[in-house]
Motif scaffolding. Structure first.
Motif, PDB file in Angstrom:
ATOM      1  N   SER A   1       4.951  -7.559  -9.771  1.00 32.24           N
ATOM      2  CA  SER A   1       5.474  -6.031  -9.810  1.00 32.24           C
ATOM      3  C   SER A   1       5.680  -5.399  -8.546  1.00 32.24           C
ATOM      4  O   SER A   1       6.268  -4.237  -8.425  1.00 32.24           O
TER       5      SER A   1
ATOM      6  N   ASN B   1       7.263  -4.814  -5.259  1.00 27.15           N
ATOM      7  CA  ASN B   1       8.583  -4.827  -4.629  1.00 27.15           C
ATOM      8  C   ASN B   1       8.426  -4.036  -3.070  1.00 27.15           C
ATOM      9  O   ASN B   1       8.067  -3.053  -3.184  1.00 27.15           O
ATOM     10  N   ASP B   2       9.407  -4.551  -2.133  1.00 27.76           N
ATOM     11  CA  ASP B   2       9.519  -4.025  -0.873  1.00 27.76           C
ATOM     12  C   ASP B   2      10.309  -2.581  -1.377  1.00 27.76           C
ATOM     13  O   ASP B   2      11.287  -2.889  -2.296  1.00 27.76           O
ATOM     14  N   LYS B   3      10.297  -1.525  -0.708  1.00 24.62           N
ATOM     15  CA  LYS B   3      11.089  -0.384  -1.011  1.00 24.62           C
ATOM     16  C   LYS B   3      12.346  -0.916  -0.147  1.00 24.62           C
ATOM     17  O   LYS B   3      12.577  -1.539   0.776  1.00 24.62           O
TER      18      LYS B   3
ATOM     19  N   SER C   1       7.515  -3.750   4.898  1.00 24.54           N
ATOM     20  CA  SER C   1       7.915  -5.041   4.394  1.00 24.54           C
ATOM     21  C   SER C   1       6.610  -5.554   4.064  1.00 24.54           C
ATOM     22  O   SER C   1       5.840  -5.839   4.947  1.00 24.54           O
ATOM     23  N   GLN C   2       6.491  -6.436   3.131  1.00 27.01           N
ATOM     24  CA  GLN C   2       5.252  -7.277   2.666  1.00 27.01           C
ATOM     25  C   GLN C   2       5.099  -8.378   3.545  1.00 27.01           C
ATOM     26  O   GLN C   2       4.280  -8.678   4.088  1.00 27.01           O
TER      27      GLN C   2
END
Ligand code: ATP
Length: 298
Positions: free
Chosen positions: A37, A39-41, A122-123
């Motif tokens: 669940s 997610n990057d913006k 970013s992840q």
């Protein structure tokens, strides 16, 4: 010949890509836990690490709404500091690391790295900034050399060998008939817990991330491996921000700050000596472990 070699090169490319992707995950047990669940913006930027300062601001967290796990966590890890987290089993130590990796989002509050909320970056850039030495390291069915090399595929042979030396694995490698080319992993040579942790340390040395996370093995290692791991870690941690989940308090007496957790809260923090003087939960844990050590060493 072009037609024959293209697919082979392409397969090699795919293989390297997959290993590259894994290099950013490293900790398979965390991976298995991962909820999809996060997610990057859409407009996220890459994390910019200047100093590696970490801040937890009023963090609450639950895996399920009916069971709060972390409550009102507030702490700062200053740039270059070595901070340890201690506490009973189930206190929430690993959860804290999972949140820092953003395998989950906090329920309340925020986590900042160099002032940036980790939900806004970013992840990929977040995980690139962190290296983890997990309790149980995953080895690929490949040579010992390649198992370290994949952490930074563009590293030279000399850099890989230097990382292996700094991780205090050199003597081990020299004892193997095939040396660096020894096959390890499921189908190869089985490594001990301490040797696997040193492979993980070599990977981190090669990757050189600004932030280091170390999950100390719960199973006791022989004192020789433990000493080797500790001195390897000291050499990596120099000048980096590092967070250690510690089970044996004797390994973290020189930490800059120790966070003592109990049931999802930080109940005390300070240096080893400050915490002993406070005569609270940490001092009790310390006494118990000292007694246990005296019982095993006659
Ligand atoms: P240990 O020293 O035993 O590793 P810990 O302090 O690291 O313990 P955590 O693993 O952070 O503790 O677990 C804190 C609490 O969160 C525990 O009660 C655990 O049962 C619960 N927990 C951990 N992972 C999950 C999950 N994926 N889903 C639901 N609950 C979880």
């Amino acid at each position: 010949t072009m037609q024959i070699f293209m697919p082979l090169n392409f397969l090699g490319f795919v293989y390297r890509e997959i290993r590259g992707a894994l290099a950013n995950i490293e900790n398979l047990f965390i991976l298995l836990d991962k909820t999809p669940s996060i997610n990057d913006k859409p407009d996220c930027q890459d994390l910019v690490v200047s100093k590696g300062r970490i801040e937890f601001c009023q963090v609450d967290f639950h895996y399920r709404p009916d069971r709060p796990i972390l409550r009102n966590l507030n702490f700062v890890i200053e740039s270059g500091q070595r901070v340890a987290v201690v506490g009973d089993s189930g206190a929430g130590k690993s959860t804290l690391v999972k949140l820092l990796f953003r395998f989950y989002d906090v329920s309340q509050g925020s986590i900042l790295v160099d002032g940036q909320d980790i939900r806004d970056v970013s992840q990929q850039s977040l995980r690139k900034a962190m290296g983890i030495v997990p309790q149980d390291t995953v080895l690929f069915n490949d040579t010992l050399f390649e198992n370290v090399h994949y952490a930074r595929p563009d590293a030279s042979e000399e850099e890989v060998k230097q990382a292996i030396r700094l991780a205090h694995l050199q003597q081990f490698v020299e004892s193997l008939p095939d040396g660096y080319q020894t096959m390890v992993g499921e189908r190869g040579l089985k490594l001990s817990g301490g040797e696997k942790q040193r492979v993980a340390i070599a990977r981190v040395i090669l990757k050189r991330p600004p932030i280091l996370l170390f999950d100390e093995a719960t199973s006791s290692l022989d004192s020789q491996s433990e000493g080797a791991i500790l001195s390897a870690l000291r050499s990596v941690a120099k000048g980096h921000t590092s967070l250690v989940i510690a089970h044996r308090l004797s390994t973290i007496v020189d930490a800059d700050n120790i966070l003592v957790m109990q049931q999802g809260q930080i109940v005390e923090q300070g240096s080893h000596l400050e915490l002993l003087a406070a005569n609270g939960h940490y001092a009790r844990l310390w006494q118990i472990q000292q007694q246990e050590e005296q019982e095993v060493t006659p």
